[in-house]
Design a protein around this motif. Structure first.
Motif, PDB file in Angstrom:
ATOM      1  N   ASN A 115      37.705  39.136 145.178  1.00 41.68           N
ATOM      2  CA  ASN A 115      37.485  40.141 146.223  1.00 41.68           C
ATOM      3  C   ASN A 115      38.790  40.548 146.896  1.00 41.68           C
ATOM      4  OD1 ASN A 115      34.749  39.893 145.707  1.00 41.68           O
ATOM      5  ND2 ASN A 115      34.383  38.491 147.417  1.00 41.68           N
ATOM      6  N   TYR A 116      39.812  39.717 146.723  1.00 47.87           N
ATOM      7  CA  TYR A 116      41.102  39.973 147.373  1.00 47.87           C
ATOM      8  C   TYR A 116      42.183  40.391 146.376  1.00 47.87           C
ATOM      9  CZ  TYR A 116      39.112  37.601 151.440  1.00 47.87           C
ATOM     10  OH  TYR A 116      38.311  37.250 152.512  1.00 47.87           O
ATOM     11  N   MET A 117      41.830  40.494 145.101  1.00 50.80           N
ATOM     12  CA  MET A 117      42.840  40.739 144.078  1.00 50.80           C
ATOM     13  C   MET A 117      43.087  42.212 143.793  1.00 50.80           C
ATOM     14  SD  MET A 117      42.046  37.670 141.334  1.00 50.80           S
ATOM     15  CE  MET A 117      42.751  38.626 140.003  1.00 50.80           C
ATOM     16  N   ILE A 118      44.364  42.520 143.582  1.00 54.50           N
ATOM     17  CA  ILE A 118      44.816  43.837 143.146  1.00 54.50           C
ATOM     18  C   ILE A 118      45.720  43.609 141.932  1.00 54.50           C
ATOM     19  CG2 ILE A 118      46.185  45.889 143.721  1.00 54.50           C
ATOM     20  CD1 ILE A 118      45.470  45.342 146.678  1.00 54.50           C
ATOM     21  N   ILE A 119      45.517  44.388 140.873  1.00 58.39           N
ATOM     22  CA  ILE A 119      46.334  44.239 139.668  1.00 58.39           C
ATOM     23  C   ILE A 119      47.536  45.176 139.756  1.00 58.39           C
ATOM     24  CG2 ILE A 119      46.357  44.221 137.157  1.00 58.39           C
ATOM     25  CD1 ILE A 119      44.324  42.313 138.507  1.00 58.39           C
ATOM     26  N   VAL A 120      48.723  44.610 139.584  1.00 58.29           N
ATOM     27  CA  VAL A 120      49.958  45.403 139.603  1.00 58.29           C
ATOM     28  C   VAL A 120      50.603  45.323 138.222  1.00 58.29           C
ATOM     29  CG1 VAL A 120      52.219  45.741 140.663  1.00 58.29           C
ATOM     30  CG2 VAL A 120      50.315  44.894 142.054  1.00 58.29           C
ATOM     31  N   PHE A 121      50.789  46.474 137.601  1.00 55.40           N
ATOM     32  CA  PHE A 121      51.480  46.534 136.310  1.00 55.40           C
ATOM     33  C   PHE A 121      52.920  46.966 136.556  1.00 55.40           C
ATOM     34  CE2 PHE A 121      47.106  46.843 134.904  1.00 55.40           C
ATOM     35  CZ  PHE A 121      47.103  46.082 133.745  1.00 55.40           C
ATOM     36  N   THR A 122      53.861  46.212 135.997  1.00 58.32           N
ATOM     37  CA  THR A 122      55.268  46.589 136.087  1.00 58.32           C
ATOM     38  C   THR A 122      55.715  47.226 134.776  1.00 58.32           C
ATOM     39  OG1 THR A 122      56.013  44.417 135.272  1.00 58.32           O
ATOM     40  CG2 THR A 122      55.732  44.669 137.658  1.00 58.32           C
TER      41      THR A 122
ATOM     42  N   GLU B 222      44.458  48.063 152.090  1.00 56.50           N
ATOM     43  CA  GLU B 222      43.566  48.480 153.180  1.00 56.50           C
ATOM     44  C   GLU B 222      42.123  48.525 152.701  1.00 56.50           C
ATOM     45  OE1 GLU B 222      42.627  49.414 157.019  1.00 56.50           O
ATOM     46  OE2 GLU B 222      44.582  48.854 156.219  1.00 56.50           O
ATOM     47  N   LEU B 223      41.916  48.992 151.480  1.00 56.27           N
ATOM     48  CA  LEU B 223      40.566  49.033 150.907  1.00 56.27           C
ATOM     49  C   LEU B 223      40.007  47.623 150.765  1.00 56.27           C
ATOM     50  CD1 LEU B 223      38.241  50.560 149.521  1.00 56.27           C
ATOM     51  CD2 LEU B 223      39.518  50.377 147.372  1.00 56.27           C
ATOM     52  N   VAL B 224      40.820  46.698 150.282  1.00 57.51           N
ATOM     53  CA  VAL B 224      40.410  45.304 150.145  1.00 57.51           C
ATOM     54  C   VAL B 224      40.015  44.735 151.505  1.00 57.51           C
ATOM     55  CG1 VAL B 224      41.272  42.968 149.691  1.00 57.51           C
ATOM     56  CG2 VAL B 224      41.697  44.788 148.045  1.00 57.51           C
ATOM     57  N   SER B 225      40.810  45.048 152.514  1.00 59.59           N
ATOM     58  CA  SER B 225      40.536  44.554 153.863  1.00 59.59           C
ATOM     59  C   SER B 225      39.191  45.061 154.374  1.00 59.59           C
ATOM     60  CB  SER B 225      41.654  44.981 154.820  1.00 59.59           C
ATOM     61  OG  SER B 225      41.406  44.512 156.130  1.00 59.59           O
ATOM     62  N   LYS B 226      38.917  46.333 154.155  1.00 63.19           N
ATOM     63  CA  LYS B 226      37.648  46.915 154.606  1.00 63.19           C
ATOM     64  C   LYS B 226      36.473  46.295 153.869  1.00 63.19           C
ATOM     65  CE  LYS B 226      39.454  51.407 156.090  1.00 63.19           C
ATOM     66  NZ  LYS B 226      39.467  52.878 155.845  1.00 63.19           N
ATOM     67  N   GLN B 227      36.629  46.099 152.567  1.00 59.87           N
ATOM     68  CA  GLN B 227      35.541  45.525 151.775  1.00 59.87           C
ATOM     69  C   GLN B 227      35.265  44.076 152.143  1.00 59.87           C
ATOM     70  OE1 GLN B 227      36.824  46.313 147.728  1.00 59.87           O
ATOM     71  NE2 GLN B 227      35.839  48.317 147.697  1.00 59.87           N
ATOM     72  N   ASN B 228      36.259  43.404 152.714  1.00 61.60           N
ATOM     73  CA  ASN B 228      36.090  42.021 153.160  1.00 61.60           C
ATOM     74  C   ASN B 228      35.862  41.940 154.671  1.00 61.60           C
ATOM     75  OD1 ASN B 228      36.471  40.330 150.691  1.00 61.60           O
ATOM     76  ND2 ASN B 228      38.437  41.359 150.637  1.00 61.60           N
ATOM     77  N   ASN B 229      35.482  43.094 155.258  1.00 60.13           N
ATOM     78  CA  ASN B 229      35.200  43.154 156.701  1.00 60.13           C
ATOM     79  C   ASN B 229      36.375  42.663 157.533  1.00 60.13           C
ATOM     80  OD1 ASN B 229      32.464  44.071 156.324  1.00 60.13           O
ATOM     81  ND2 ASN B 229      31.918  41.968 155.760  1.00 60.13           N
ATOM     82  N   SER B 230      37.585  42.976 157.062  1.00 56.72           N
ATOM     83  CA  SER B 230      38.827  42.627 157.751  1.00 56.72           C
ATOM     84  C   SER B 230      39.022  41.122 157.910  1.00 56.72           C
ATOM     85  CB  SER B 230      38.883  43.301 159.137  1.00 56.72           C
ATOM     86  OG  SER B 230      38.831  44.704 159.013  1.00 56.72           O
ATOM     87  N   LYS B 231      38.349  40.347 157.062  1.00 59.40           N
ATOM     88  CA  LYS B 231      38.478  38.894 157.109  1.00 59.40           C
ATOM     89  C   LYS B 231      39.401  38.437 155.973  1.00 59.40           C
ATOM     90  CE  LYS B 231      33.898  38.077 159.103  1.00 59.40           C
ATOM     91  NZ  LYS B 231      32.574  37.424 158.903  1.00 59.40           N
TER      92      LYS B 231
END
Length: 230
Positions: free
Chosen positions: A129-136, A194-203
């Motif tokens: 729920n907190y992960m974002i994939i970054v491709f270099t 910011e999207l991750v934060s909203k989806q986790n109710n800022s927790k």
């Protein structure tokens, strides 16, 4: 220079601009440190192309944006990650707002197939729920990221990660000299944070949650040992 600081942003961050902590994870050579430097806008983390990782302990750096928002970036080692990654929850006093899982477009399809289960073992199943994939390696890609990651070409393990992360992904060119491009790729990443934060109710993911998980894992192991003994 390596630092291992516990940041308390309560005095410097404001309610409208709370601090955010990002943790970089990934295999040696994928460009984690370079991504961190791109986010910070300066060469704070040691970064060079080699088969052996140059980061051997958690290192924390921060940047204060023009709007006053504080971004804390924690770079983690590829080796002994179980030991070091747990320290992130201590370093990140206000919690972890996003886990940036870094892949290189050069060998993403040959990446670590166990990386997801590895992270879930350490952080728990909800860590996706907190992960974002970054491709270099954006400078090396001759097609769009979407075309590069077609379902037909993308390996099952990577498809699974992308699906569990709701396709939250961004491409970084850490070698670009184009200032506009530098700003745009960081802005896209922070929009996903910011999207991750909203989806986790800022927790954020906190040390308390991590400790509870470790207790549950230990209890499960003891229960299994007892059952086997019986």
């Amino acid at each position: 220079m390596e630092t291992d600081l516990i940041y308390d942003d309560s005095k410097s961050a404001t309610p409208s601009n709370p601090s955010q902590t990002l943790v970089l994870v990934g295999r040696t050579g994928n460009g984690k440190s370079a991504v961190g430097n791109s986010i910070l806008g300066r060469k704070a983390f040691m970064s060079k192309l080699c088969s052996r990782g140059v980061t051997n302990t958690c290192q924390s750096e921060r940047v204060v944006q023009d709007d006053g928002q504080i971004i804390n970036v924690i770079d983690t080692p590829a080796d002994s990650i179980e030991k070091e990654i747990s320290r992130c929850t201590t370093i990140a006093k206000n919690g972890i707002h996003a886990i940036l899982l870094v892949f290189s477009v050069r060998d993403a399809f040959r990446g670590d197939k166990e990386v997801l289960s590895h992270l879930q073992t350490i952080f728990g199943s909800k860590i996706t729920n907190y992960m974002i994939i970054v491709f270099t390696g954006g400078d090396e890609l001759e097609e769009t990221l979407e075309d590069y990651l077609t379902p037909q070409e993308c390996p099952p393990f990577l498809n699974e990660i992308l699906e569990l992360c709701d396709n939250r992904l961004v491409l970084f060119d850490n070698k670009t000299k184009d200032n506009l491009k530098k700003v745009e790729q960081v802005e896209k990443l922070l929009a996903l944070v910011e999207l991750v934060s909203k989806q986790n109710n800022s927790k954020p993911y906190t040390k308390e949650y991590f400790n509870e998980l470790q207790v549950e894992i230990k209890e499960s192991e003891l229960t299994l040992e007892k059952q086997l003994a019986e």
